[in-house]
Design a protein around this motif. Sequence first.
Motif, PDB file in Angstrom:
ATOM      1  N   GLY A 315       0.808  -1.221   0.000  1.00 27.14           N
ATOM      2  CA  GLY A 315       0.000   0.000   0.000  1.00 27.14           C
ATOM      3  C   GLY A 315       0.832   1.258   0.000  1.00 27.14           C
ATOM      4  O   GLY A 315       2.054   1.220   0.038  1.00 27.14           O
ATOM      5  N   SER A 316       0.149   2.387  -0.043  1.00 27.81           N
ATOM      6  CA  SER A 316       0.861   3.665  -0.042  1.00 27.81           C
ATOM      7  C   SER A 316       0.790   4.341   1.325  1.00 27.81           C
ATOM      8  O   SER A 316       1.542   5.262   1.607  1.00 27.81           O
ATOM      9  N   GLU A 317      -0.112   3.871   2.180  1.00 28.59           N
ATOM     10  CA  GLU A 317      -0.284   4.476   3.500  1.00 28.59           C
ATOM     11  C   GLU A 317       0.529   3.704   4.545  1.00 28.59           C
ATOM     12  O   GLU A 317       0.700   2.481   4.414  1.00 28.59           O
ATOM     13  N   PRO A 318       0.994   4.400   5.591  1.00 29.99           N
ATOM     14  CA  PRO A 318       1.676   3.674   6.669  1.00 29.99           C
ATOM     15  C   PRO A 318       0.684   2.746   7.388  1.00 29.99           C
ATOM     16  O   PRO A 318      -0.503   3.062   7.444  1.00 29.99           O
ATOM     17  N   VAL A 319       1.171   1.635   7.894  1.00 31.46           N
ATOM     18  CA  VAL A 319       0.290   0.722   8.630  1.00 31.46           C
ATOM     19  C   VAL A 319       0.800   0.563  10.053  1.00 31.46           C
ATOM     20  O   VAL A 319       1.994   0.693  10.307  1.00 31.46           O
ATOM     21  N   GLU A 320      -0.132   0.310  10.961  1.00 28.45           N
ATOM     22  CA  GLU A 320       0.221   0.166  12.374  1.00 28.45           C
ATOM     23  C   GLU A 320      -0.388  -1.101  12.923  1.00 28.45           C
ATOM     24  O   GLU A 320      -1.444  -1.542  12.438  1.00 28.45           O
ATOM     25  N   HIS A 332       5.266  -7.283  24.070  1.00 30.43           N
ATOM     26  CA  HIS A 332       4.311  -6.620  23.180  1.00 30.43           C
ATOM     27  C   HIS A 332       5.062  -5.563  22.392  1.00 30.43           C
ATOM     28  O   HIS A 332       5.739  -4.715  22.975  1.00 30.43           O
ATOM     29  N   LEU A 333       4.959  -5.624  21.070  1.00 28.12           N
ATOM     30  CA  LEU A 333       5.661  -4.650  20.232  1.00 28.12           C
ATOM     31  C   LEU A 333       4.665  -3.934  19.339  1.00 28.12           C
ATOM     32  O   LEU A 333       3.860  -4.583  18.659  1.00 28.12           O
ATOM     33  N   GLN A 334       4.739  -2.605  19.398  1.00 32.92           N
ATOM     34  CA  GLN A 334       3.879  -1.829  18.510  1.00 32.92           C
ATOM     35  C   GLN A 334       4.673  -1.581  17.229  1.00 32.92           C
ATOM     36  O   GLN A 334       5.827  -1.148  17.284  1.00 32.92           O
ATOM     37  N   VAL A 335       4.067  -1.896  16.077  1.00 38.05           N
ATOM     38  CA  VAL A 335       4.797  -1.818  14.805  1.00 38.05           C
ATOM     39  C   VAL A 335       4.237  -0.687  13.956  1.00 38.05           C
ATOM     40  O   VAL A 335       3.024  -0.584  13.756  1.00 38.05           O
ATOM     41  N   HIS A 336       5.141   0.192  13.464  1.00 37.82           N
ATOM     42  CA  HIS A 336       4.772   1.196  12.462  1.00 37.82           C
ATOM     43  C   HIS A 336       5.513   0.792  11.196  1.00 37.82           C
ATOM     44  O   HIS A 336       6.737   0.734  11.200  1.00 37.82           O
ATOM     45  N   ALA A 337       4.785   0.503  10.156  1.00 35.41           N
ATOM     46  CA  ALA A 337       5.442   0.106   8.897  1.00 35.41           C
ATOM     47  C   ALA A 337       5.072   1.107   7.820  1.00 35.41           C
ATOM     48  O   ALA A 337       3.905   1.475   7.674  1.00 35.41           O
ATOM     49  N   THR A 338       6.080   1.565   7.125  1.00 33.13           N
ATOM     50  CA  THR A 338       5.823   2.571   6.094  1.00 33.13           C
ATOM     51  C   THR A 338       6.709   2.306   4.885  1.00 33.13           C
ATOM     52  O   THR A 338       7.770   1.703   5.015  1.00 33.13           O
ATOM     53  N   GLY A 339       6.251   2.749   3.729  1.00 32.24           N
ATOM     54  CA  GLY A 339       7.009   2.513   2.494  1.00 32.24           C
ATOM     55  C   GLY A 339       8.309   3.303   2.487  1.00 32.24           C
ATOM     56  O   GLY A 339       8.360   4.414   3.016  1.00 32.24           O
ATOM     57  N   LEU A 340       9.342   2.732   1.888  1.00 36.67           N
ATOM     58  CA  LEU A 340      10.640   3.426   1.743  1.00 36.67           C
ATOM     59  C   LEU A 340      10.742   3.901   0.305  1.00 36.67           C
ATOM     60  O   LEU A 340      10.560   3.099  -0.616  1.00 36.67           O
ATOM     61  N   HIS A 341      11.037   5.190   0.121  1.00 35.66           N
ATOM     62  CA  HIS A 341      11.109   5.699  -1.246  1.00 35.66           C
ATOM     63  C   HIS A 341      12.481   6.279  -1.530  1.00 35.66           C
ATOM     64  O   HIS A 341      13.101   6.874  -0.664  1.00 35.66           O
ATOM     65  N   GLY A 342      12.922   6.116  -2.770  1.00 32.59           N
ATOM     66  CA  GLY A 342      14.200   6.687  -3.200  1.00 32.59           C
ATOM     67  C   GLY A 342      14.029   8.161  -3.523  1.00 32.59           C
ATOM     68  O   GLY A 342      12.911   8.686  -3.476  1.00 32.59           O
ATOM     69  N   PRO A 343      15.150   8.859  -3.863  1.00 34.65           N
ATOM     70  CA  PRO A 343      15.072  10.291  -4.144  1.00 34.65           C
ATOM     71  C   PRO A 343      14.138  10.612  -5.306  1.00 34.65           C
ATOM     72  O   PRO A 343      13.498  11.671  -5.332  1.00 34.65           O
ATOM     73  N   ASP A 344      14.012   9.705  -6.268  1.00 34.39           N
ATOM     74  CA  ASP A 344      13.125   9.969  -7.396  1.00 34.39           C
ATOM     75  C   ASP A 344      11.725   9.428  -7.148  1.00 34.39           C
ATOM     76  O   ASP A 344      10.914   9.343  -8.070  1.00 34.39           O
ATOM     77  N   GLY A 345      11.431   9.086  -5.924  1.00 36.32           N
ATOM     78  CA  GLY A 345      10.070   8.682  -5.570  1.00 36.32           C
ATOM     79  C   GLY A 345       9.781   7.213  -5.794  1.00 36.32           C
ATOM     80  O   GLY A 345       8.708   6.738  -5.444  1.00 36.32           O
ATOM     81  N   GLN A 346      10.750   6.478  -6.362  1.00 36.83           N
ATOM     82  CA  GLN A 346      10.424   5.068  -6.642  1.00 36.83           C
ATOM     83  C   GLN A 346      10.511   4.245  -5.364  1.00 36.83           C
ATOM     84  O   GLN A 346      11.314   4.539  -4.487  1.00 36.83           O
ATOM     85  N   ARG A 347       9.665   3.223  -5.272  1.00 39.48           N
ATOM     86  CA  ARG A 347       9.545   2.411  -4.073  1.00 39.48           C
ATOM     87  C   ARG A 347      10.767   1.504  -3.922  1.00 39.48           C
ATOM     88  O   ARG A 347      11.089   0.739  -4.826  1.00 39.48           O
ATOM     89  N   LEU A 348      11.462   1.646  -2.754  1.00 40.82           N
ATOM     90  CA  LEU A 348      12.648   0.822  -2.525  1.00 40.82           C
ATOM     91  C   LEU A 348      12.340  -0.383  -1.639  1.00 40.82           C
ATOM     92  O   LEU A 348      12.979  -1.402  -1.718  1.00 40.82           O
ATOM     93  N   GLY A 349      11.341  -0.206  -0.765  1.00 41.81           N
ATOM     94  CA  GLY A 349      11.020  -1.280   0.171  1.00 41.81           C
ATOM     95  C   GLY A 349      10.151  -0.721   1.278  1.00 41.81           C
ATOM     96  O   GLY A 349       9.305   0.147   1.027  1.00 41.81           O
ATOM     97  N   ALA A 350      10.372  -1.187   2.498  1.00 40.40           N
ATOM     98  CA  ALA A 350       9.568  -0.699   3.621  1.00 40.40           C
ATOM     99  C   ALA A 350      10.435  -0.560   4.863  1.00 40.40           C
ATOM    100  O   ALA A 350      11.459  -1.235   4.990  1.00 40.40           O
ATOM    101  N   LEU A 351      10.021   0.367   5.729  1.00 37.84           N
ATOM    102  CA  LEU A 351      10.734   0.604   6.979  1.00 37.84           C
ATOM    103  C   LEU A 351       9.813   0.202   8.130  1.00 37.84           C
ATOM    104  O   LEU A 351       8.658   0.638   8.178  1.00 37.84           O
ATOM    105  N   LEU A 352      10.333  -0.634   9.009  1.00 41.43           N
ATOM    106  CA  LEU A 352       9.528  -1.075  10.146  1.00 41.43           C
ATOM    107  C   LEU A 352      10.146  -0.516  11.419  1.00 41.43           C
ATOM    108  O   LEU A 352      11.344  -0.670  11.636  1.00 41.43           O
TER     109      LEU A 352
END
Length: 598
Positions: A315-320, A332-352
């Motif tokens: 997805g394009s939105e961060p997930v929790e 208990h671990l609270q997880v924030h996962a969000t997309g990782l983008h390169g300088p030109d906006g292309q999707r590189l992966g995700a950051l947790l």
Amino acid sequence: MLRKRLLWNIFLPFMTVVIVALVLITMHTSRSLRGFFYEQMRTDLTNRAQLLIAAVGPLLDAGDHEAIQTFAQEHGHSGDIRITVVLRDGQVIGESHDDPARMDSHALRAEIAPALAGRISDTIRYSATTRQHQMYVAVPILRNGEVIAVMRAAHALTTIDQALAVVQQRIALGGVLLALGAAAVSFGLARGISAPLRTMQIGAARFARGRLDTRLQTRASSEEIVALAEALNAMAAQLDERITTIEKQRNEQEAVLASMVECVLAIDRDETIIRLNQASCDVLGLDQQTVLGRSLQESVRNPGLIQLARQALAGSEPVEGEIILRRDGERHLQVHATGLHGPDGQRLGALLVLNDVTRMRRLETLRRDFVANVSHELRTPITSIKGFVETLQTDPPPDPAASVRFLAIINRQADRLQAIIDDLLCLSRLEQDDGPASLAREDTRVIEILLDAVNVCTARTTDEEVSVRIDCPPDLRLPANAALLEQAVVNLLDNALKHSGTTREVLITARAEHGRVAITVRDEGRGIAPEHLPRIFERFYRADRARSRALGGTGLGLAIVKHIAQAHGGEATATSTVGEGSAFTIVLPTDGRVTIDT
Ligand code: ADP
């Protein structure tokens, strides 16, 4: 592909050109010389033939063939040439080196035929008569414009060839010397070009190995080489600077990531772990070097975390979300996962980013339990009070003694309510304090505290069979909040008295040990079962609920003791054997200020 050194690349073509040029020059020179010598001989033979014609003419006219033969022999041998006189029909009538009578017709000889036709002609060929290569020149002898005979003069080419061979040898020798000289010069030149380039090559290889602090020498070289060296040096300096900056930035990033309490984990689009910090390794039980480059699923076997990572990748939105990790207990671990983008906006992966909320969840549970416990503890006396008040109101007992008994129960339950509220307030005050640093302490004599506590407790107890003994150095002192410490000892002593049977002894000891003061209240009562001991200091925890209530306990006494000890920077511990008794100890630090007066 086989690559030659530059030295050979320059030297070999240079030498090839020199040698080819020398061979061509030698060939051309010898051809020219040969042509020159032959031309000379041709002219000489023509002149001689013409001179001979002048002498032979009258003999021919007279038809004196013998005289012609004699003439030919004489002049031939004296002039070192071969003389042949051939008649129009090809018959040889004069020959210096043979007998004309034995000679065949010469009409078709290559040089004779054109001469019979009126042209001076020459040829070079092998002579069967003299058995060597010869140059022949045939000159027509004319009478009234008619060819009557041919005078042929011939000379062997051997001398010219020998002279030419000598000349060719000299030219060849000169050529070899020239080639050697050219080789030395071209080798020197090639070395002059390739040596500084080799220095450049070695320097560039050093840069490639990461030795960017070294520099190429630019002295004593051509302008182009100096410019190349300077350009390479500038490139190395710039690379060095950039790499230093990148390394500095990377170290800073590493330091930031390493010092973060949160777990940070980056994955690429294929769910491969590309970065993680120390906190992630500690919490998830991973080894940084091993998991880098491995898939998340393979490294962290937690379906919840993997699902959140996939949602963030898709997805394009961060997930929790929250995950539970079962490793050394439950976390208990609270997880924030969000997309990782390169300088030109292309999707590189995700950051947790994972936050450990175990403590928060535990506190929430504690708070919920506490509220439930307080409500429960308060409800019991209130229900009792309400019940008796309603009975007195609606259905008062006829016997006044019963009413008095009811009122006494109401009073006891109200006292119980009061005790619970007092204890809760006391706990709340202890929790509000900022800990040992802010606690008001003064130099206190331990024996006084113990005596006061015993007085308070024995005043309450009616059981005269129980005796309390104090074993404390009379002058043991420590910095403490006397009121709180007395309350802690009172709570412990109260419990000891409550839970001791009759005719038992309670012993209070106080000792200074290892810079700390330990106060122990030991009884010989019923004891506490081992399964209750670890939780005995929790609020509202009771080993024997019914008995505690019957004895008027609030379930908060030991919790208060623990908090008082902690407020002093110390701790409270308990040991017990069922049927033999219990020992509760408060250990307080003295900050090096323990004194025992002598
Ligand atoms: P309570 O007001 O019920 O005494 P506490 O917090 O003081 O509450 O004690 C908690 C529980 O620990 C008690 O209910 C009792 O079961 C147990 N306990 C405390 N002190 C003793 C003791 N000296 N001997 C046996 N049991 C004890």
